[in-house]
Design a protein around this motif. Sequence first.
Motif, PDB file in Angstrom:
ATOM      1  N   ALA C 157       0.822  -1.212   0.000  1.00  0.00           N
ATOM      2  CA  ALA C 157       0.000   0.000   0.000  1.00  0.00           C
ATOM      3  C   ALA C 157       0.854   1.259   0.000  1.00  0.00           C
ATOM      4  CB  ALA C 157      -0.929  -0.017   1.205  1.00  0.00           C
ATOM      5  N   SER C 158       2.046   1.168   0.606  1.00  0.00           N
ATOM      6  CA  SER C 158       2.862   2.380   0.644  1.00  0.00           C
ATOM      7  C   SER C 158       3.812   2.443  -0.537  1.00  0.00           C
ATOM      8  CB  SER C 158       3.640   2.457   1.950  1.00  0.00           C
ATOM      9  OG  SER C 158       4.564   1.413   2.000  1.00  0.00           O
ATOM     10  N   LYS C 282       7.032   5.076   6.790  1.00  0.00           N
ATOM     11  CA  LYS C 282       6.255   6.017   5.989  1.00  0.00           C
ATOM     12  C   LYS C 282       4.940   6.361   6.686  1.00  0.00           C
ATOM     13  CE  LYS C 282       4.493   6.720   1.335  1.00  0.00           C
ATOM     14  NZ  LYS C 282       4.315   6.126   0.011  1.00  0.00           N
ATOM     15  N   ARG C 283       4.379   5.356   7.354  1.00  0.00           N
ATOM     16  CA  ARG C 283       3.111   5.601   8.028  1.00  0.00           C
ATOM     17  C   ARG C 283       3.290   6.480   9.258  1.00  0.00           C
ATOM     18  NH1 ARG C 283      -0.836   2.009   6.387  1.00  0.00           N
ATOM     19  NH2 ARG C 283      -0.019   0.662   4.774  1.00  0.00           N
ATOM     20  N   LEU C 284       4.451   6.332   9.917  1.00  0.00           N
ATOM     21  CA  LEU C 284       4.680   7.120  11.124  1.00  0.00           C
ATOM     22  C   LEU C 284       5.041   8.567  10.787  1.00  0.00           C
ATOM     23  CD1 LEU C 284       6.708   4.637  13.351  1.00  0.00           C
ATOM     24  CD2 LEU C 284       4.361   5.407  13.680  1.00  0.00           C
ATOM     25  N   ALA C 285       5.528   8.764   9.571  1.00  0.00           N
ATOM     26  CA  ALA C 285       6.047  10.087   9.231  1.00  0.00           C
ATOM     27  C   ALA C 285       4.930  11.121   9.199  1.00  0.00           C
ATOM     28  CB  ALA C 285       6.749  10.033   7.877  1.00  0.00           C
ATOM     29  N   LYS C 286       5.279  12.346   9.617  1.00  0.00           N
ATOM     30  CA  LYS C 286       4.283  13.417   9.582  1.00  0.00           C
ATOM     31  C   LYS C 286       4.003  13.847   8.156  1.00  0.00           C
ATOM     32  CE  LYS C 286       4.819  15.541  14.099  1.00  0.00           C
ATOM     33  NZ  LYS C 286       6.157  15.036  14.490  1.00  0.00           N
ATOM     34  N   ASN C 287       5.032  13.700   7.314  1.00  0.00           N
ATOM     35  CA  ASN C 287       4.868  14.150   5.936  1.00  0.00           C
ATOM     36  C   ASN C 287       5.204  13.004   4.979  1.00  0.00           C
ATOM     37  OD1 ASN C 287       7.387  14.151   6.979  1.00  0.00           O
ATOM     38  ND2 ASN C 287       8.044  16.064   6.013  1.00  0.00           N
ATOM     39  N   PRO C 288       4.308  12.004   4.912  1.00  0.00           N
ATOM     40  CA  PRO C 288       4.633  10.810   4.115  1.00  0.00           C
ATOM     41  C   PRO C 288       4.851  11.111   2.639  1.00  0.00           C
ATOM     42  CG  PRO C 288       2.337  10.778   4.819  1.00  0.00           C
ATOM     43  CD  PRO C 288       2.983  11.914   5.525  1.00  0.00           C
ATOM     44  N   GLU C 289       4.383  12.270   2.183  1.00  0.00           N
ATOM     45  CA  GLU C 289       4.514  12.521   0.744  1.00  0.00           C
ATOM     46  C   GLU C 289       5.963  12.734   0.320  1.00  0.00           C
ATOM     47  OE1 GLU C 289       2.688  14.218   2.830  1.00  0.00           O
ATOM     48  OE2 GLU C 289       3.612  16.199   3.010  1.00  0.00           O
ATOM     49  N   LEU C 478      -5.610  -3.325  10.102  1.00  0.00           N
ATOM     50  CA  LEU C 478      -5.448  -1.950  10.579  1.00  0.00           C
ATOM     51  C   LEU C 478      -4.565  -1.158   9.626  1.00  0.00           C
ATOM     52  CD1 LEU C 478      -5.029  -2.065  14.454  1.00  0.00           C
ATOM     53  CD2 LEU C 478      -6.879  -1.092  13.088  1.00  0.00           C
ATOM     54  N   PHE C 479      -3.504  -1.811   9.163  1.00  0.00           N
ATOM     55  CA  PHE C 479      -2.569  -1.130   8.284  1.00  0.00           C
ATOM     56  C   PHE C 479      -3.246  -0.647   7.028  1.00  0.00           C
ATOM     57  CE2 PHE C 479       2.183  -1.271   8.491  1.00  0.00           C
ATOM     58  CZ  PHE C 479       2.196  -1.061   9.846  1.00  0.00           C
ATOM     59  N   LEU C 480      -4.147  -1.497   6.517  1.00  0.00           N
ATOM     60  CA  LEU C 480      -4.821  -1.106   5.289  1.00  0.00           C
ATOM     61  C   LEU C 480      -5.855  -0.014   5.560  1.00  0.00           C
ATOM     62  CD1 LEU C 480      -5.258  -4.434   3.325  1.00  0.00           C
ATOM     63  CD2 LEU C 480      -3.697  -2.551   2.885  1.00  0.00           C
ATOM     64  N   ALA C 481      -6.503  -0.123   6.721  1.00  0.00           N
ATOM     65  CA  ALA C 481      -7.601   0.798   7.004  1.00  0.00           C
ATOM     66  C   ALA C 481      -7.115   2.109   7.598  1.00  0.00           C
ATOM     67  CB  ALA C 481      -8.604   0.129   7.942  1.00  0.00           C
ATOM     68  N   LEU C 482      -5.998   2.047   8.337  1.00  0.00           N
ATOM     69  CA  LEU C 482      -5.559   3.190   9.115  1.00  0.00           C
ATOM     70  C   LEU C 482      -5.384   4.488   8.319  1.00  0.00           C
ATOM     71  CD1 LEU C 482      -5.236   3.230  12.117  1.00  0.00           C
ATOM     72  CD2 LEU C 482      -2.766   3.077  11.848  1.00  0.00           C
ATOM     73  N   PRO C 483      -4.722   4.427   7.170  1.00  0.00           N
ATOM     74  CA  PRO C 483      -4.510   5.689   6.454  1.00  0.00           C
ATOM     75  C   PRO C 483      -5.810   6.442   6.188  1.00  0.00           C
ATOM     76  CG  PRO C 483      -3.308   3.926   5.403  1.00  0.00           C
ATOM     77  CD  PRO C 483      -4.125   3.301   6.472  1.00  0.00           C
ATOM     78  N   TYR C 484      -6.883   5.681   5.850  1.00  0.00           N
ATOM     79  CA  TYR C 484      -8.156   6.342   5.565  1.00  0.00           C
ATOM     80  C   TYR C 484      -8.742   6.944   6.835  1.00  0.00           C
ATOM     81  CZ  TYR C 484      -7.476   3.940   1.224  1.00  0.00           C
ATOM     82  OH  TYR C 484      -6.936   3.510   0.059  1.00  0.00           O
TER      83      TYR C 484
END
Lengths: 329, 163, 504
Positions: C157-158, C282-289, C478-484
């Motif tokens: 996903a990332s 990447k998920r923990l980062a404040k600015n994943p972009e 959770l990993f898949l759902a969390l970003p949303y």
Amino acid sequence: MRRIALLSVLVVALAGFLVAIQGSPAVAWEPKKSIEFIAPANPGGGWDTICRTSARVFKKTGLVTKPAYVKNMPGGSGSVAIAYVVEKRKGDNNLLVAASNSLTFSMAIKRTPYTYDDVTPLAQVASEYGAYVVRADSKFKTLADLVKALKADRKSVTFAGGSAPGSMDHIKVALLAKEIGVDPLEVIYVPYQGGGEALASLLGGHVDVGSLDVSEVAGQLEAGKVRVLAVQSESRLKGFPNLPTAREQGVDVVFTVWRGLYMAPGVSKSAKKFWVETIKKMVATPEWNAEREKLGWEPVVKFGDDFEKYVKDEHQRYKSLLKELGFLK
Amino acid sequence: MRKILTRTRIEALIIIVGVLGYAWSGLSLPPFYNVPGVPGPTVFPLMLAIVMGAGAIWLLIFPGEDKEAPKSPPGESRWRRLLNRWHFYLMWGLLIAYVFLLPYLGFVVCSVALLSALIFLLGERRWYLGISIALVFTMAIYLVFSKGLQIRLPLGIFEGIMR
Amino acid sequence: MFSNLLYGLGIAFTPFNIGIAFVGCLVGTVVGVLPGLGPTGTIAILLPMVFSMPPTSAMIMLAAVYYGAMYGGSTTSILVNIPGESASVVTCIDGHKMALKGRAGSALAVSAIGSFIAGTFSVIVLTFIGEPVAELALRFGPAEFFSLFAFGLCTVASLTGKSVVRAIMATVFGLMMATVGIDLISGAPRFTFGNPFLLDGIDFIVVAIGMFAISEVIIIAEELKSGARGQVIKPKSLYISFEEFLFSIGSILRGTVIGFFVGVLPGAGATLASFLSYDIEKRLAKNPETFGEGDIRGVACPESANNAASGGALLPLLTLGIPGGGATAVMLGALMMLDITPGPLLFQKHAHLVWGLIGSMYLGNLLLLVLNWPLVNLFARIMSIPARYLMPIVLVISTIGVWSLSYSEMDLIIMGVCGVIGYYMRKHNYPLAPVLLGLILGGRMEQSFRQALIISRGSLLTFIQKPISLTLLIGAVLFLALPYLLERSRQFRLAREASFEEEA
């Protein structure tokens, strides 16, 4: 002064070398360039060990003076290597390939179109035996306990081994089932990628019985982590005299894992003779036997025509065995 | 006018054909490999084929914005464009030829040829420099890998001379 | 424990053993840098040489080659966008972008520092709590492994580029390639078309080199022609700045811990560790972009993770006598030939060897840092070699790497085909990393799934009845759902803040 001394040493050495070459008795054939071993598996396995150990013993004992290389050619339990040797290396007198029962199984199950008729079998250098192994805290204390459980409910015991169904580790289980009158196809067998993973799963308690080689579990045995219910040898092993055989517990399962070498098709007669003789000499050296004992291999050897006949018979035997067990239509 | 057969859609169609081939080949296994009660060797490939097929169908229905290749100036024919990209196709030809011929012609011949050709195609104009770099590096790589790391490289036509 | 450690350090710090460790580290770094060559083959080649040494020195050398190879793995990923080892695929994503922006030195330096921290951490764990950790690893049976691999697959996903559908299709393509070869569970040859060279499946390295190396050469050629390839930015500094180090230290530590525990599991390996850690980072980062555009953390965490994993893989070998696969299997063979029975009694019966080896690993990691530090500078300068010379040479070296795997023409042909596919995919928005992730995890995932079902007699409940497996599966969901969920809560918060401001 020093330079002169060095020079004279060199001259003497060179003279000695020349004499040695001149003086060596004329042999019909001997290798004139480097020797190549093909281990039809990844580094670390049995085939790789045969090649590397032989190469080392050749060098150490001076049986073969030319350098020896080992090339790993994994794939399909020897199918890739045999195809390569038959198709590309016909008549190469300097090429030795490792083999064992796994190759015979590949032939029997038609994973490879080639058989021992297409290559030049050379010799068996050692043999090894498998065993039925359980965790030290298992409810199976002897082979009889296991047999009783299997007879009561053939699906109650989970076996594990390091190869796919229809090849070695599974056949050892199937033979046990056949011997005690249970349908081999109904016994639960979990295949793993190699003996190491099967052992880990056994130690973790995920499966009940492991079908593994004795040498693979030697360390665990020593630490008392596992118990060997039965070894599949004719009589007790020299290296492990405490382990009971299946035969002495009234279940006649004998399965020998041989380790050997073959050559490409169309090699010259004199080259084949040279290699048979050299390997014969090699397995008699103390260097070889020391290595062999470390690996937990038994000193069972066969050479030349004996070996050829043995493996060809084995091929036929496995074919009928696999049919009988229902793996081959 | 909106094009119906966009590039993405062609791509999706090709993938669907590939997936059908994959599924057909995966399902044509003899049934005796199946163990009753547990998924056999065909189940996982079939699942993959279904997901892949669904993805392709999605692309077929929603191909999204189709970015066309930069329009060539009008009047330029298709052949002209091909001709303009000749060195690009030549490179592909060379690379494919290299992997096919390496085992037969040998490492040294193939690598010298490939290196000098690629260096030239990538924009080097001094041919003497390109060829000498190709020669020097081929030999250096040969020595490091064959002698140092004991990887037996195919020698092809040099087999007899170098061993 | 400390007395054992001192004893081990005493053994390791003899001149001969220091020399041996140094040679091992050097060889390891070299094969690590060369794409396609891995530690497994190298250790096998070195075997005859080490048998003339005392067992302890022999193992010190082999282990040094093994963990040394992980240090070098990132180099080609960063410099030329070709992964040197399977565990360095993720490093390509951010590492090469950094190099193009003139930060090759920082990327190389952070991977060296991360590797050092990770390597040292794993030795410390090995020294003090090796055995309990190894026992924990045994708790992983087929069901747990399946859930772990499923978790690993979610990291895709990332890695998505612009299109999620295309990323999924790329992953499935990788999984499809993983189904080629003999199916372990049934023994059936799948998709081999009667060709024996396909029986063992498609090797990861073949696909990685094909997809990355060949397509890279062509794309560079196009960019040179069209002028799209700008001059590589001249680096300001060839080393990492203190700020950059502080910025990435968190990533290094997280990567280390994740890598170690994944590495301990027999067969899971460094590659999964690197993907997992990248995803989590990447998920923990404040600015994943910023990930994917040359974020230093995107290099720091996978490189720490793969080194920690290689240290972790030694743990089951030493404490239980079970190889974690690949290189450790060869080391197990080496132990046997040195007349040492690998097994749980290794620590008691061969304390000299085990503690000597552990002691040497403290030294080895230090040596690698010292060895790699000047190399950072040297390698960073490679970026200023014109691509027209560099890329063809790298391509030839990569091809040898593929050839050395099994000396088969089939591998070369597959590499060529993968080159064509990889080029097309890169040109049309399909991300490449998911293909490799699918290829790596696919075979093992399918195997563990079916193994687990054989053991459970066909009951799917086994995956949620086992606590470890259940935890991992919940984690995956959770990993898949969390970003949303996070995105929605962020929008909600922003909206509320906006309304506050209006009120004020």
